[in-house]
Motif scaffolding. Structure first.
Motif, PDB file in Angstrom:
ATOM      1  N   PRO A 283      20.856  20.621   5.944  1.00 12.30           N
ATOM      2  CA  PRO A 283      21.672  19.781   6.741  1.00 12.30           C
ATOM      3  C   PRO A 283      20.561  18.395   6.722  1.00 12.30           C
ATOM      4  CG  PRO A 283      21.064  21.800   8.332  1.00 12.30           C
ATOM      5  CD  PRO A 283      20.743  21.910   6.767  1.00 12.30           C
ATOM      6  N   ARG A 284      21.240  17.435   7.135  1.00 10.06           N
ATOM      7  CA  ARG A 284      20.499  16.122   7.329  1.00 10.06           C
ATOM      8  C   ARG A 284      19.459  16.541   8.524  1.00 10.06           C
ATOM      9  NH1 ARG A 284      21.473  10.515   6.939  1.00 10.06           N
ATOM     10  NH2 ARG A 284      23.480  11.090   5.521  1.00 10.06           N
ATOM     11  N   MET A 285      18.198  16.141   7.884  1.00 13.95           N
ATOM     12  CA  MET A 285      16.951  16.128   8.975  1.00 13.95           C
ATOM     13  C   MET A 285      16.390  14.818   9.181  1.00 13.95           C
ATOM     14  SD  MET A 285      15.445  19.723   7.757  1.00 13.95           S
ATOM     15  CE  MET A 285      14.481  18.910   6.383  1.00 13.95           C
ATOM     16  N   GLN A 286      15.621  14.615  10.125  1.00 12.09           N
ATOM     17  CA  GLN A 286      14.977  13.284  10.429  1.00 12.09           C
ATOM     18  C   GLN A 286      13.679  13.403   9.654  1.00 12.09           C
ATOM     19  OE1 GLN A 286      16.677  11.019  11.204  1.00 12.09           O
ATOM     20  NE2 GLN A 286      16.324  10.383  13.154  1.00 12.09           N
ATOM     21  N   LEU A 287      13.205  12.560   8.798  1.00 11.05           N
ATOM     22  CA  LEU A 287      11.865  12.720   7.912  1.00 11.05           C
ATOM     23  C   LEU A 287      10.969  12.178   8.856  1.00 11.05           C
ATOM     24  CD1 LEU A 287      11.214  13.333   5.155  1.00 11.05           C
ATOM     25  CD2 LEU A 287      11.135  10.967   4.761  1.00 11.05           C
ATOM     26  N   LEU A 288       9.802  12.907   9.093  1.00  4.69           N
ATOM     27  CA  LEU A 288       8.671  12.461   9.989  1.00  4.69           C
ATOM     28  C   LEU A 288       7.815  11.506   8.978  1.00  4.69           C
ATOM     29  CD1 LEU A 288       8.255  15.531  11.820  1.00  4.69           C
ATOM     30  CD2 LEU A 288       9.544  13.597  12.531  1.00  4.69           C
ATOM     31  N   PRO A 289       7.081  10.624   9.722  1.00  5.84           N
ATOM     32  CA  PRO A 289       5.819  10.132   8.818  1.00  5.84           C
ATOM     33  C   PRO A 289       4.997  10.843   8.229  1.00  5.84           C
ATOM     34  CG  PRO A 289       6.492   8.697  11.133  1.00  5.84           C
ATOM     35  CD  PRO A 289       7.117  10.131  11.048  1.00  5.84           C
ATOM     36  N   HIS A 290       4.135  10.583   7.247  1.00  3.44           N
ATOM     37  CA  HIS A 290       3.334  11.303   6.499  1.00  3.44           C
ATOM     38  C   HIS A 290       1.959  10.741   7.303  1.00  3.44           C
ATOM     39  CE1 HIS A 290       0.388  12.796   3.625  1.00  3.44           C
ATOM     40  NE2 HIS A 290       1.282  13.683   3.287  1.00  3.44           N
ATOM     41  N   LYS A 291       1.194  11.681   7.658  1.00  7.50           N
ATOM     42  CA  LYS A 291      -0.216  11.456   8.277  1.00  7.50           C
ATOM     43  C   LYS A 291      -1.453  11.763   7.355  1.00  7.50           C
ATOM     44  CE  LYS A 291       1.103  11.367  12.935  1.00  7.50           C
ATOM     45  NZ  LYS A 291       0.988  11.680  14.239  1.00  7.50           N
TER      46      LYS A 291
ATOM     47  N   THR B 293       0.834  -1.315   0.132  1.00  4.45           N
ATOM     48  CA  THR B 293       0.108  -0.076   0.107  1.00  4.45           C
ATOM     49  C   THR B 293       0.806   1.328   0.239  1.00  4.45           C
ATOM     50  OG1 THR B 293       0.162  -0.026   2.334  1.00  4.45           O
ATOM     51  CG2 THR B 293      -1.726  -1.231   1.428  1.00  4.45           C
ATOM     52  N   ARG B 294       0.210   2.515  -0.325  1.00  2.00           N
ATOM     53  CA  ARG B 294       1.031   3.562  -0.347  1.00  2.00           C
ATOM     54  C   ARG B 294       1.767   3.954   1.122  1.00  2.00           C
ATOM     55  NH1 ARG B 294       1.761   8.517  -2.610  1.00  2.00           N
ATOM     56  NH2 ARG B 294       1.393  10.294  -1.379  1.00  2.00           N
ATOM     57  N   ALA B 295       0.989   3.508   2.261  1.00  2.21           N
ATOM     58  CA  ALA B 295       1.320   3.701   3.616  1.00  2.21           C
ATOM     59  C   ALA B 295       2.632   2.979   3.936  1.00  2.21           C
ATOM     60  CB  ALA B 295       0.471   3.743   4.562  1.00  2.21           C
ATOM     61  N   GLU B 296       2.691   1.606   3.296  1.00  5.19           N
ATOM     62  CA  GLU B 296       3.625   0.592   3.416  1.00  5.19           C
ATOM     63  C   GLU B 296       4.894   1.222   2.784  1.00  5.19           C
ATOM     64  OE1 GLU B 296       1.680  -3.668   3.822  1.00  5.19           O
ATOM     65  OE2 GLU B 296       1.883  -2.790   2.090  1.00  5.19           O
ATOM     66  N   VAL B 297       4.865   1.777   1.551  1.00  5.47           N
ATOM     67  CA  VAL B 297       5.661   2.448   0.824  1.00  5.47           C
ATOM     68  C   VAL B 297       6.414   3.752   1.368  1.00  5.47           C
ATOM     69  CG1 VAL B 297       6.556   3.380  -1.398  1.00  5.47           C
ATOM     70  CG2 VAL B 297       5.085   1.449  -1.367  1.00  5.47           C
ATOM     71  N   ILE B 298       5.604   4.687   2.048  1.00 10.96           N
ATOM     72  CA  ILE B 298       6.016   5.759   2.790  1.00 10.96           C
ATOM     73  C   ILE B 298       6.702   5.140   4.166  1.00 10.96           C
ATOM     74  CG2 ILE B 298       5.440   7.786   4.062  1.00 10.96           C
ATOM     75  CD1 ILE B 298       3.107   8.040   1.697  1.00 10.96           C
TER      76      ILE B 298
END
Length: 137
Positions: A129-137, A104-109
């Motif tokens: 600079p490097r940043m932590q990627l937050l999960p998309h809601k 699913t799209r959520a699994e790929v993200i």
């Protein structure tokens, strides 16, 4: 009479005679036309597509007669596209078929976020600079 004056007189005489001969030849052939006749011929040539009006119209492509309906032509185009026979723009070449996915799209993200957080994804200049990627809601 000097040599210079003789040469000029002969040149003028030749020029006058050639002009007279050209005029006489045109008159004998009945080639002289009125301004209205010339304009009418020009308008007709333009309507027939025989006259180049601007560089944007060169080369002039005349309409071709077709024995097919619009629906038949569209069906042929669709089939040629499916068969890969159509020209493909550089932006779409090489054409890569869509990959079938069971996710699913959520699994790929979620996988992308995890790979990014693990440092497995290459960062671009916009992510420096490097940043932590937050999960998309």
């Amino acid at each position: 009479m000097s040599t210079k004056q003789t040469v000029i007189a002969v040149a003028l005489s030749i020029a006058a005679n050639s002009t007279f001969v050209m005029h006489a030849t045109a008159t004998e052939r009945n080639v002289e036309k009125t301004r209205a006749e010339v304009i009418a011929e020009m308008v007709q040539a333009h309507k027939d597509g025989l006259m180049n009006v601007s560089d944007a119209e060169y080369p002039r492509i005349l309409a071709a007669a077709s024995n097919k309906t619009r629906a038949e032509v569209i069906a042929e185009m669709v089939q040629a596209r499916k068969d890969g026979l159509m020209n493909v723009p550089d932006a779409e070449y090489p054409r890569i078929p869509e990959a079938a996915s069971n996710k699913t799209r959520a699994e790929v993200i979620a996988e992308m976020v995890q790979a990014h957080n693990d440092g497995l994804m290459v960062l671009s200049d916009t992510e420096y600079p490097r940043m932590q990627l937050l999960p998309h809601k």
